[in-house]
Enzyme design. Structure first.
Site, PDB file in Angstrom:
ATOM      1  CG  ASP A   1      -2.022   1.046   1.123  1.00 36.93           C
ATOM      2  OD1 ASP A   1      -1.703   2.237   1.321  1.00 36.93           O
ATOM      3  OD2 ASP A   1      -3.181   0.698   0.860  1.00 36.93           O
TER       4      ASP A   1
ATOM      5  CD1 TRP B   1      -3.158   2.983  -2.173  1.00 41.12           C
ATOM      6  CD2 TRP B   1      -5.094   3.061  -3.285  1.00 41.12           C
ATOM      7  NE1 TRP B   1      -3.350   4.277  -2.606  1.00 41.12           N
ATOM      8  CE2 TRP B   1      -4.534   4.353  -3.291  1.00 41.12           C
ATOM      9  CE3 TRP B   1      -6.322   2.867  -3.923  1.00 41.12           C
ATOM     10  CZ2 TRP B   1      -5.139   5.445  -3.907  1.00 41.12           C
ATOM     11  CZ3 TRP B   1      -6.931   3.951  -4.537  1.00 41.12           C
ATOM     12  CH2 TRP B   1      -6.342   5.214  -4.513  1.00 41.12           C
ATOM     13  CG  ASP B   2      -3.210  -3.032   1.814  1.00 39.07           C
ATOM     14  OD1 ASP B   2      -2.879  -3.580   0.750  1.00 39.07           O
ATOM     15  OD2 ASP B   2      -2.387  -2.739   2.710  1.00 39.07           O
ATOM     16  CB  ILE B   3      -9.527  -0.883   2.773  1.00 35.14           C
ATOM     17  CG1 ILE B   3      -8.838  -0.886   4.146  1.00 35.14           C
ATOM     18  CG2 ILE B   3     -11.048  -0.945   2.939  1.00 35.14           C
ATOM     19  CD1 ILE B   3      -9.116   0.343   4.979  1.00 35.14           C
TER      20      ILE B   3
ATOM     21  N   GLY C   1      -9.244  -5.638  -0.812  1.00 40.11           N
ATOM     22  CA  GLY C   1      -9.952  -6.699  -0.101  1.00 40.11           C
ATOM     23  C   GLY C   1     -11.400  -6.821  -0.539  1.00 40.11           C
TER      24      GLY C   1
END
Length: 405
Positions: A137, A164-166, A169
């Site tokens: 991220d 960006w990770d969220i 996911g």
């Protein structure tokens, strides 16, 4: 767990944020999500913040409602058990044979190898970049353009949120459901890949910033907390707090003037600057003058007084809060919000925990994260049909592990 995804079984081999959020989202909607970790935990098992016991509040937060299996993945026997769980046939009509991972999927865990054991295998795989090279991220975000557009200008400012990770996911969860639905129609397995940098690039392009460069040769500048292309900004209050106020529609804009009693003064700005204050762009152009008129009003009022003045008026506003103020002062972050319940989390104690944010009738309350390896024996017996004797031998050989008491 009850839920409308109760006929879905997903095996998750993951670490950190993106894939665990994808798996947790599915689990909180009723899917059986079996998280496989190496004995002792993966690289994210002790990540901050920690409870006084040393239990990771980060790990437990990202793995609610899942089942945990601990295997010696460095041994062939442990990898064989993992493969068997991933490729298990399941009950008739159950969506099984699905792997969700953001770890390197090579060798025994590659789609090609696993498909030899189950032709219709579905794999959702997160990479850093579309060519398979690494990124996280932090390294994706710095290239996005957002840090240089954040803050007052000058040095770039990273946001703390792993946005960006969220987003990745949630893309993984959506892609998994899409692939599983397609398999129900055609019976085919699929390897679905998602690059973290593509999540960023798709977002930047969708919001118009790529086209803005191409069409207008324009790069959005940093402008502090001013809302780009419309009116909105932060204001300090009399009691040392800070609020964000914005107006997207003309109705909301009118509400700001009415609630503050400054409609007439604000209306003078349009003719003076030759802008249309009934237009978002006009309000943006006149933002400095508008802010100069409004700032003294906020400086004369406390946060509580501003809340009273804005209540029921249609003004879009909110207070700036640190995490402590969020928990202690914001009623939305409490059991008054039906998304939240209080759960007893092992190694942590009683904590406030969210269910899936989607307000389905079938929404189940939040369930705790498992202890590492809590369901190892149960899953091996239920899914693979191993006997108590066989499971005992695996324990003795150090191939599997249960939770530490």
């Amino acid at each position: 767990m009850a839920g409308f995804l109760s006929d879905l079984r997903v095996v998750e081999v993951s670490a950190f944020i993106a894939a665990p959020i994808g798996g947790m989202t599915l689990a909180q909607m009723g899917a059986e999500v079996i998280r496989i970790d190496p004995i002792g935990g993966n690289i994210d098992y002790r990540r901050w913040p920690l409870a006084p016991t040393g239990t990771s509040l980060y790990w437990t937060g990202l793995n609610k409602s899942k089942r945990s299996v601990a295997l010696a993945l460095h041994k062939p026997e442990g990898r064989e058990l993992a493969r068997a769980l991933i490729c298990s046939p399941g009950a008739p009509g159950q969506g099984t044979g699905i792997l969700l991972t953001n770890l390197p999927a090579s060798g025994w865990m590659s789609h090609a190898e696993l498909s030899k054991h189950r032709e219709d295998l579905i794999m959702l795989r997160l990479t850093g970049n579309h060519d398979g090279s690494g990124a996280v991220d932090y390294t994706v975000n710095c290239a996005s353009g957002f840090p240089t557009a954040t803050g007052p200008g000058g040095d770039p400012v990273n946001h703390v949120l792993p946005a960006w990770d969220i987003a990745a996911g949630l893309y993984l969860a959506t892609g998994l459901l899409g692939a599983e639905r397609a398999r129900r129609r055609d019976g085919k397995g699929r390897e679905v890949t998602l690059a973290l940098s593509d999540v960023m690039l798709a977002s930047v392009a969708t919001l118009g910033y790529v086209a803005d460069v191409q069409v207008n040769d324009s790069v959005r500048p940093a402008m502090g907390n001013d809302l780009y292309g419309a009116w909105g900004r932060d204001f300090p209050t009399k009691d040392g707090r800070r609020v964000m106020v914005c107006a997207i529609s003309n109705r909301q804009w009118a509400a700001v003037g009415k609630a503050t009693g400054l409609t007439a003064k604000i209306a003078m700005i349009g003719p003076m600057l030759d802008v249309d204050l009934n237009d978002e762009g006009g309000r943006f152009e006149a933002r400095h003058a508008i802010n100069a008129v409004l700032a003294p009003w906020f400086a004369r009022h406390t946060l509580a007084q501003i809340g009273e003045a804005f209540a029921g008026t249609g003004v879009l506003w909110g207070p700036y809060q640190d995490f402590g103020q969020l928990v202690r002062e914001d009623a939305r972050c409490s059991t008054a919000n039906p998304m939240f319940t209080t759960i007893a989390q092992s190694g942590v104690g009683d904590i406030l925990a969210p269910a899936v944010p989607l307000g389905f009738d079938e929404r189940a309350p939040a369930a705790p994260a498992p202890r590492l390896g809590e369901h190892t024996e149960q899953v091996l017996a239920e899914v693979l049909g191993l006997t108590t004797s066989a499971i005992g031998k695996l324990h003795d050989a150090g191939t599997i592990a249960g939770p530490k008491e």
